[in-house]
Design a protein around this motif. Structure first.
Motif, mmCIF file in Angstrom:
data_model
loop_
_atom_site.group_PDB
_atom_site.id
_atom_site.type_symbol
_atom_site.label_atom_id
_atom_site.label_comp_id
_atom_site.label_asym_id
_atom_site.label_seq_id
_atom_site.Cartn_x
_atom_site.Cartn_y
_atom_site.Cartn_z
ATOM 1 N N LEU A 173 4.910 -11.092 -3.495
ATOM 2 C CA LEU A 173 5.250 -10.763 -4.883
ATOM 3 C C LEU A 173 4.557 -9.462 -5.263
ATOM 4 O O LEU A 173 3.326 -9.393 -5.290
ATOM 5 C CB LEU A 173 4.790 -11.885 -5.814
ATOM 6 C CG LEU A 173 5.581 -13.192 -5.707
ATOM 7 C CD1 LEU A 173 4.660 -14.388 -5.778
ATOM 8 C CD2 LEU A 173 6.631 -13.267 -6.809
ATOM 9 N N LEU A 174 5.351 -8.438 -5.514
ATOM 10 C CA LEU A 174 4.785 -7.168 -5.962
ATOM 11 C C LEU A 174 4.685 -7.211 -7.476
ATOM 12 O O LEU A 174 5.661 -7.525 -8.157
ATOM 13 C CB LEU A 174 5.680 -6.004 -5.517
ATOM 14 C CG LEU A 174 6.041 -5.987 -4.021
ATOM 15 C CD1 LEU A 174 7.011 -4.855 -3.716
ATOM 16 C CD2 LEU A 174 4.783 -5.864 -3.166
ATOM 17 N N TYR A 202 -1.018 -1.848 -9.075
ATOM 18 C CA TYR A 202 0.030 -2.746 -8.597
ATOM 19 C C TYR A 202 -0.662 -3.843 -7.820
ATOM 20 O O TYR A 202 -1.835 -3.699 -7.443
ATOM 21 C CB TYR A 202 1.036 -1.988 -7.711
ATOM 22 C CG TYR A 202 1.692 -0.851 -8.461
ATOM 23 C CD1 TYR A 202 2.607 -1.121 -9.486
ATOM 24 C CD2 TYR A 202 1.370 0.467 -8.194
ATOM 25 C CE1 TYR A 202 3.190 -0.090 -10.208
ATOM 26 C CE2 TYR A 202 1.948 1.505 -8.911
ATOM 27 C CZ TYR A 202 2.853 1.222 -9.916
ATOM 28 O OH TYR A 202 3.411 2.241 -10.630
ATOM 29 N N THR A 203 0.046 -4.930 -7.607
ATOM 30 C CA THR A 203 -0.575 -6.051 -6.904
ATOM 31 C C THR A 203 0.382 -6.611 -5.853
ATOM 32 O O THR A 203 1.601 -6.460 -5.961
ATOM 33 C CB THR A 203 -0.932 -7.184 -7.884
ATOM 34 O OG1 THR A 203 0.256 -7.562 -8.612
ATOM 35 C CG2 THR A 203 -2.006 -6.759 -8.883
ATOM 36 N N ARG A 233 9.395 -12.702 2.145
ATOM 37 C CA ARG A 233 10.311 -12.748 0.996
ATOM 38 C C ARG A 233 9.733 -11.826 -0.065
ATOM 39 O O ARG A 233 8.868 -12.224 -0.818
ATOM 40 C CB ARG A 233 10.421 -14.181 0.488
ATOM 41 C CG ARG A 233 10.921 -15.168 1.546
ATOM 42 C CD ARG A 233 10.760 -16.593 1.061
ATOM 43 N NE ARG A 233 11.273 -17.572 2.008
ATOM 44 C CZ ARG A 233 12.529 -17.963 2.076
ATOM 45 N NH1 ARG A 233 13.428 -17.460 1.249
ATOM 46 N NH2 ARG A 233 12.909 -18.874 2.960
ATOM 47 N N VAL A 234 10.202 -10.586 -0.063
ATOM 48 C CA VAL A 234 9.614 -9.564 -0.927
ATOM 49 C C VAL A 234 10.320 -9.569 -2.288
ATOM 50 O O VAL A 234 11.555 -9.554 -2.359
ATOM 51 C CB VAL A 234 9.714 -8.165 -0.280
ATOM 52 C CG1 VAL A 234 8.949 -7.139 -1.109
ATOM 53 C CG2 VAL A 234 9.194 -8.198 1.158
ATOM 54 N N ILE A 235 9.529 -9.643 -3.331
ATOM 55 C CA ILE A 235 10.056 -9.728 -4.693
ATOM 56 C C ILE A 235 9.406 -8.614 -5.513
ATOM 57 O O ILE A 235 8.185 -8.514 -5.528
ATOM 58 C CB ILE A 235 9.684 -11.090 -5.324
ATOM 59 C CG1 ILE A 235 10.211 -12.248 -4.471
ATOM 60 C CG2 ILE A 235 10.182 -11.177 -6.775
ATOM 61 C CD1 ILE A 235 9.624 -13.597 -4.838
ATOM 62 N N ASN A 236 10.204 -7.803 -6.190
ATOM 63 C CA ASN A 236 9.580 -6.856 -7.117
ATOM 64 C C ASN A 236 9.480 -7.512 -8.486
ATOM 65 O O ASN A 236 10.435 -7.559 -9.254
ATOM 66 C CB ASN A 236 10.336 -5.539 -7.207
ATOM 67 C CG ASN A 236 9.570 -4.523 -8.063
ATOM 68 O OD1 ASN A 236 8.693 -4.908 -8.847
ATOM 69 N ND2 ASN A 236 9.892 -3.250 -7.933
ATOM 70 N N LEU A 272 12.519 -1.565 -3.871
ATOM 71 C CA LEU A 272 13.022 -2.611 -4.761
ATOM 72 C C LEU A 272 12.763 -2.201 -6.199
ATOM 73 O O LEU A 272 11.665 -1.762 -6.550
ATOM 74 C CB LEU A 272 12.315 -3.944 -4.524
ATOM 75 C CG LEU A 272 12.489 -4.655 -3.185
ATOM 76 C CD1 LEU A 272 11.414 -4.230 -2.203
ATOM 77 C CD2 LEU A 272 12.410 -6.167 -3.379
ATOM 78 N N GLY A 273 13.785 -2.370 -7.019
ATOM 79 C CA GLY A 273 13.589 -2.249 -8.449
ATOM 80 C C GLY A 273 13.100 -3.584 -8.967
ATOM 81 O O GLY A 273 13.333 -4.631 -8.338
ATOM 82 N N PRO A 274 12.405 -3.605 -10.113
ATOM 83 C CA PRO A 274 12.019 -4.876 -10.707
ATOM 84 C C PRO A 274 13.240 -5.799 -10.812
ATOM 85 O O PRO A 274 14.316 -5.368 -11.214
ATOM 86 C CB PRO A 274 11.504 -4.468 -12.086
ATOM 87 C CG PRO A 274 10.946 -3.105 -11.870
ATOM 88 C CD PRO A 274 11.879 -2.462 -10.883
#
Ligand code: C2O
Length: 579
Positions: A173-174, A202-203, A233-236, A272-274
């Motif tokens: 989770l970004l 950022y985190t 599983r990358v999430i912005n 990735l965009g939010p």
């Protein structure tokens, strides 16, 4: 069969009876092993220390990021939210189709009134035909800065991924962190009309990583053995920033996005965009060592201030040949694209395809052309200058087709639509901008001021919709992550400059375009999406940069009921919060 958490605490026999009944009444094809997951989400202030300072962050159950929801396709979720914080809150299950359950979608004043401090609301919905990674977040003011978590959707039991089963999986989770109370940051900006302060970090999974002050402890570590495959599983989930993401010396194979599978392709960097998610496989095939995974901004707006820091986590091989120094030597750092590397961003978003031929809607019933961009409101003469601290004594604003969206406050739009309450919205959202102009050129100052309104666009059930999203260069051009609630759409083309129907229609991919819920609208460019309006309800489409939502970068589709129960919005839950 997994028993739900509520079941564990209740009488066993009652539980089985209830589950049995639910299975009997499951609509459509019956899914013998579909489960119902019960969760309690307690929204509360929690002490969280980041960047040397402790803040009273709003969290779910004291966790930051919030709990991961792990379900199978076909399962039902029942999430009871209790608001013990001092802010209004609502929850959105980002990307969940919510077929006929718009009441559970969550955007504040769109599908429900906020859950007030001390209040509660139970969200009930089913996952239907979606697999991969989605996420959930607060949909009220800037609460989602800390109120968010992953929603993992696995194939139905007995079914498998369309790729070799990975040895491990982990959500990435970004996020974006303010060394302040994010609610104060947005309130201050709303008061002054200026742009809100940028973030301080950022985190990755809630941690800034060791390139920041006071952040060595707690850095996220992903341990691997050599020769494994890992599904990330990358999430912005950042508030306001598109992000590049990469891992030193490791390549990604992209296999999914926004809970749809894609034709696999390899890349060394993601953008990735939010709102967007990307599922990638990596192989631990490098010499045992510690490798940074890192994210930093893709900042497309020229001259606008942005947080230029870098967040890191560590991919750590368990078998590092260890001579006491194994944890002291610096991990290997990847190179990230330049902040303004639009070429890399666009090459990435254009690589997405559906795994096979799909049914893209043709014979379009509704053809909309929507301009997307910023603006500046001139302040009325004599207005207090402290409310007009945007550029040259203006206030920032944003619009779609020159309408800056205003949320209602007395009823949610869905309630007003469902009960036929007049005066809450008007149905005159325009299908094209009021004036045609050179959208990506030097725009005349007379076109910088939108009108304000709560305007919706009505769609008949089942209509086939095409939307051309056209970015503008008003004040400043930039990339916008455009998210549509209640639907996945096909992205059939994108490009730079002004969309030209004469030449650009030839570029439409009507064979295997990707299915997404959030599109990266290129800076100074356009994107074309298509969907079938098969889900009745009230659905907001907005820029997923929260700073832009607040300025009005949103519009709403009202989709009528069709015929029969399966095409009709459910009745509202009895505990639906009212205003
Ligand atoms: Cu993540 Cu209105 O959305």
């Amino acid at each position: 069969m997994e028993t739900s958490s509520n079941c564990i605490s209740k009488q066993f026999s009652t539980c089985f009876l209830l589950l049995g009944l639910m299975l009997l009444f499951a609509d459509g094809i019956s899914f013998a092993n579909a489960k119902t997951h019960h969760h309690n989400f307690v929204v509360q202030a929690t002490k969280v220390k980041r960047l040397c300072k402790t803040h009273n962050a709003i969290t779910v159950n004291g966790q930051f990021p919030g709990p991961t929801l792990d379900v199978n396709n076909g399962d039902t979720l029942v999430i009871n939210v209790v608001n013990k914080a001092r802010y209004n809150v609502t929850f959105h299950w980002h990307g969940v189709r919510q077929m006929r359950t718009a009441w559970a979608d969550g955007p504040e004043f769109i599908t429900q009134c906020p859950i007030r401090p001390g209040g509660s609301y139970t969200y009930r919905f089913r996952i239907q035909g979606q697999e991969g990674t989605l996420w959930w977040h607060a949909h009220s003011s800037w609460l989602r800065a800390t109120v968010y978590g992953a929603l993992i959707i696995r194939p139905r039991e007995g079914e498998s991924y369309p790729f070799a089963k990975p040895n491990h999986e982990t959500p990435i989770l970004l996020g974006e962190w303010w060394d302040a109370n994010p609610i104060d940051v947005i309130r201050e900006a709303t008061r002054t009309g200026a742009a809100p302060n940028i973030s301080n970090a950022y985190t990755i999974n809630g941690q800034p990583g060791d390139l920041y002050n006071c952040s060595i402890k707690g850095t996220t570590i992903v341990p691997v053995n050599s020769g494994e495959s890992i599904l990330l599983r990358v999430i912005n989930s950042a508030l306001n920033q598109q992000l590049f993401f990469t891992i030193a010396n490791h390549k990604f194979t992209v296999v999914g996005a926004d809970a749809s599978y894609v034709k696999p392709f390899t890349t060394s960097v993601l953008m990735l965009g939010p709102g967007q998610t990307t599922d990638v496989l990596i192989k631990s095939d490098q010499p045992p060592a510690r490798y940074y995974m890192a994210a930093r901004a893709y900042a497309s707006a020229q001259g606008a201030p942005f947080d230029n820091t870098t967040t890191t986590a560590i991919l750590k091989y368990n078998s590092i040949p260890c001579k006491s120094h194994c944890n002291s030597s610096k991990p290997i750092m990847p190179t990230l694209p330049a902040f303004n590397d639009t070429r890399t961003a666009s090459a990435f978003t254009k690589s997405f395809r559906s795994p096979r031929k799909v049914e893209v809607p043709t014979d379009i019933d509704e053809n909309l052309f929507i301009t997307v961009g910023l603006g500046l409101l001139n302040c009325p003469k004599g207005s207090r200058a402290r409310n007009c601290q945007g550029p040259n004594g203006t206030r920032f604003t944003a619009s779609m087709n020159n309408v800056s969206f205003i949320l209602p406050s007395n009823f949610s739009l869905l309630q007003a639509h469902h009960q036929g309450i007049p005066g809450v919205f008007t149905t005159d959202f325009p299908a094209a901008p009021p004036v045609k102009f050179d959208y990506t050129g030097n725009v005349s100052r007379s076109l910088w001021q939108p009108i304000r309104g709560t305007k919706v666009y009505n769609l008949k059930f089942g209509s086939k919709v095409q939307v051309v999203l056209q970015g503008t260069s008003i004040f400043t051009a930039e990339n916008h992550p455009i998210h549509l609630h209640g639907y996945d759409f096909y992205i059939i083309a994108e490009g730079f400059g002004n969309f030209n129907p004469k030449t650009d229609t030839a570029k439409f991919n009507l064979i295997d375009p990707p299915l997404r819920n959030t599109a990266s609208l290129p800076v100074n460019g356009w994107t074309v999406i298509r969907f079938v309006a098969d889900n009745p309800g009230v659905w907001i489409m907005h820029c997923h940069l929260d700073v832009h939502i607040g300025w009005g970068l949103a519009m709403v589709f009202v989709v009528d009921n069709g015929v029969g129960e399966l095409q009709t919005l459910d009745a509202p839950p009895t505990d639906l919060p009212v205003c």
